[in-house]
Design a protein around this motif. Structure first.
Motif, short mmCIF file in Angstrom:
data_model
loop_
_atom_site.label_atom_id
_atom_site.label_comp_id
_atom_site.label_asym_id
_atom_site.label_seq_id
_atom_site.Cartn_x
_atom_site.Cartn_y
_atom_site.Cartn_z
N ARG A 329 6.02 44.34 37.19
CA ARG A 329 6.28 45.78 37.14
C ARG A 329 7.70 46.09 36.68
N GLY A 330 8.62 45.19 36.96
CA GLY A 330 10.00 45.41 36.55
C GLY A 330 10.25 45.17 35.08
N ARG A 331 9.28 44.55 34.40
CA ARG A 331 9.44 44.26 32.97
C ARG A 331 8.72 45.25 32.07
N LEU A 332 8.01 46.19 32.66
CA LEU A 332 7.24 47.14 31.86
C LEU A 332 8.17 48.12 31.14
N PRO A 333 7.91 48.42 29.86
CA PRO A 333 8.75 49.41 29.16
C PRO A 333 8.54 50.80 29.74
N THR A 334 9.59 51.61 29.67
CA THR A 334 9.48 52.99 30.12
C THR A 334 9.06 53.88 28.95
N TRP A 335 8.60 55.08 29.28
CA TRP A 335 8.24 56.02 28.21
C TRP A 335 9.47 56.48 27.44
N GLN A 336 10.61 56.53 28.10
CA GLN A 336 11.83 56.89 27.40
C GLN A 336 12.15 55.84 26.33
N GLN A 337 11.98 54.57 26.66
CA GLN A 337 12.20 53.51 25.68
C GLN A 337 11.19 53.58 24.55
N SER A 338 9.92 53.82 24.88
CA SER A 338 8.89 53.90 23.85
C SER A 338 9.12 55.08 22.92
N GLY A 339 9.50 56.23 23.49
CA GLY A 339 9.77 57.41 22.67
C GLY A 339 10.94 57.19 21.73
N ALA A 340 11.98 56.55 22.25
CA ALA A 340 13.16 56.29 21.41
C ALA A 340 12.82 55.32 20.28
N ARG A 341 12.00 54.32 20.58
CA ARG A 341 11.62 53.37 19.54
C ARG A 341 10.73 54.05 18.49
N PHE A 342 9.80 54.88 18.93
CA PHE A 342 8.93 55.59 18.01
C PHE A 342 9.77 56.45 17.07
N ALA A 343 10.76 57.13 17.62
CA ALA A 343 11.63 57.98 16.80
C ALA A 343 12.40 57.16 15.78
N SER A 344 12.88 56.00 16.21
CA SER A 344 13.62 55.13 15.29
C SER A 344 12.73 54.63 14.16
N VAL A 345 11.49 54.28 14.49
CA VAL A 345 10.55 53.80 13.49
C VAL A 345 10.23 54.90 12.48
N LEU A 346 10.00 56.12 12.97
CA LEU A 346 9.72 57.24 12.06
C LEU A 346 10.91 57.49 11.13
N ALA A 347 12.11 57.39 11.66
CA ALA A 347 13.29 57.60 10.82
C ALA A 347 13.35 56.58 9.70
N ASP A 348 12.95 55.35 9.99
CA ASP A 348 12.92 54.33 8.94
C ASP A 348 11.83 54.61 7.92
N PHE A 349 10.64 55.01 8.39
CA PHE A 349 9.53 55.23 7.48
C PHE A 349 9.73 56.47 6.60
N ARG A 350 10.50 57.43 7.07
CA ARG A 350 10.66 58.67 6.30
C ARG A 350 11.58 58.47 5.10
N GLN A 351 12.24 57.29 4.99
CA GLN A 351 13.05 57.01 3.84
C GLN A 351 12.15 56.87 2.61
N PRO A 352 12.63 57.14 1.41
CA PRO A 352 11.82 56.98 0.20
C PRO A 352 11.21 55.59 0.13
#
Length: 356
Positions: A329-352
């Motif tokens: 249970r102590g190793r499970l990712p949080t939703w805050q971490q998942s949301g931040a990673r999703f945002a980072s991935v979208l920022a990369d994909f939105r590049q040309p």
């Protein structure tokens, strides 16, 4: 400052209480927390078998998106919209969110599997990027001709939870949290438990009984046929408070799925420190550590019964699994971490595309 903006296109109602929709809701919240402007639109009902009205609605939504828009589309819909995806591929930045490949759904015949596989393969060819919820799903997409460079894993988060207090009785309280559909394996679970009527246990099932009414009806008939009406409680769909109460009173968690793209309910069970009995299907071995649960082959009622029997009979082993779950249970990712990673991935994909 560059405005971070995306459209999030979902099939049906975003508030539907399944793991996939929960992921979508939490990711949308996470994006907004990362200062993204997110416009949520529905593509209509009935996916992954949309009627003409839903297809027309999806077309209107896509047509109205401005050139260059970043459009995240839940894979339940995107996989069956290859023509629409291809038609707008040059002017929109499609990001497919694949919880698990549609052709891996349980209960499909060979023709349905082939049709869904080909439809999703064609749709994914038009996506700038593909976000999946597990490494298992990422590996599965190799068969769909999606290059590794276009696939990124963003695992679901898990809400922190108190350790389950347990039933406090001699009767082991088993909990299964899953919408009643063939893929979740409820019928197999009833078959396995039917051979353990001489043990003291109660099974609590939380999950929609209306999403697949035929499957739910068959489950109720199986419960009656095996004489388990007093041992199995079908709670139906539960809100957060109802689920928390069921987890708190559980002694163990069981989910005999035929496939999981991640298994959010399994992660929730670990968050409550519950030992797990499940299957080696899809991403489950990646979600449930070996010291926190026992995984059997999907569809094997005999092996499932043996695992449940050991869980009931061997208190020391059950305690070992519980300790493993508490460590996990102590190793499970949080939703805050998942949301931040999703945002980072979208920022990369939105590049040309040329710079991606």
């Amino acid at each position: 400052m560059t405005i971070k903006r995306c459209s999030f296109l979902v099939p049906g109602d975003l508030n539907t209480r399944t793991g996939g929709y929960t992921y979508d809701r939490r990711v949308i919240d996470g994006l907004r927390a990362q200062q993204w402007e997110v416009e949520v639109q529905t593509l209509g009902e009935g996916y992954p078998a949309p009627a003409a009205a839903a297809l027309a609605q999806a077309g209107r939504v896509a047509d109205a998106l401005p050139d260059g828009a970043l459009a995240v589309v839940d894979g339940l819909a995107f996989g069956v919209l290859p023509d629409l995806a291809q038609r707008h591929a040059q002017r929109l930045c499609w990001i497919a969110l694949v919880h698990h490949p549609l052709s891996l759904e349980t209960g499909l015949d060979a023709a349905q599997q082939r049709a869904l596989f080909e439809s999703e393969r064609r749709a994914l060819a038009s996506a700038r990027g593909v976000i999946v919820t597990s490494s298992s799903t990422a590996r599965a997409l190799a068969a769909f001709d999606v290059p590794d460079s276009r696939i990124v894993v963003v695992e679901p988060g898990t809400e922190p939870a108190p350790l389950a207090a347990g039933s406090g009785t001699d009767a082991l309280s088993l909990l299964c949290v899953a919408t009643v559909t063939p893929r979740k394996g409820h019928a197999l679970l009833i078959e396995a438990l039917a051979g353990l009527k001489d043990r003291c246990w109660t099974l609590h099932c939380a999950g929609s009984l209306v999403m697949d009414a035929a499957c739910a009806s068959a489950l109720m008939q199986a419960i009656e046929r095996h004489g388990l009406r007093e041992r199995v409680v079908l709670h139906g769909e539960q809100d957060e408070a109802g689920l928390c109460a069921l987890y708190a009173k559980a002694d163990a968690f069981v989910l005999p799925s035929f496939h999981e793209g991640y298994g959010m309910a399994l992660a929730e069970a670990l968050a409550y420190g519950l030992p797990v009995i499940s299957t080696r299907a899809g991403a489950i071995p990646d979600t449930v550590p070996a010291d926190a649960g026992l995984l059997v082959s999907p569809g094997d009622a005999i092996a499932l019964r043996a695992a449940l029997q050991r869980l009931m009979d061997d208190a020391a082993w059950r305690a070992q699994l519980k300790a493993g779950a508490q460590r996990a249970r102590g190793r499970l990712p949080t939703w805050q971490q998942s949301g931040a990673r999703f945002a980072s991935v979208l920022a990369d994909f939105r590049q040309p595309a040329g710079g991606a």
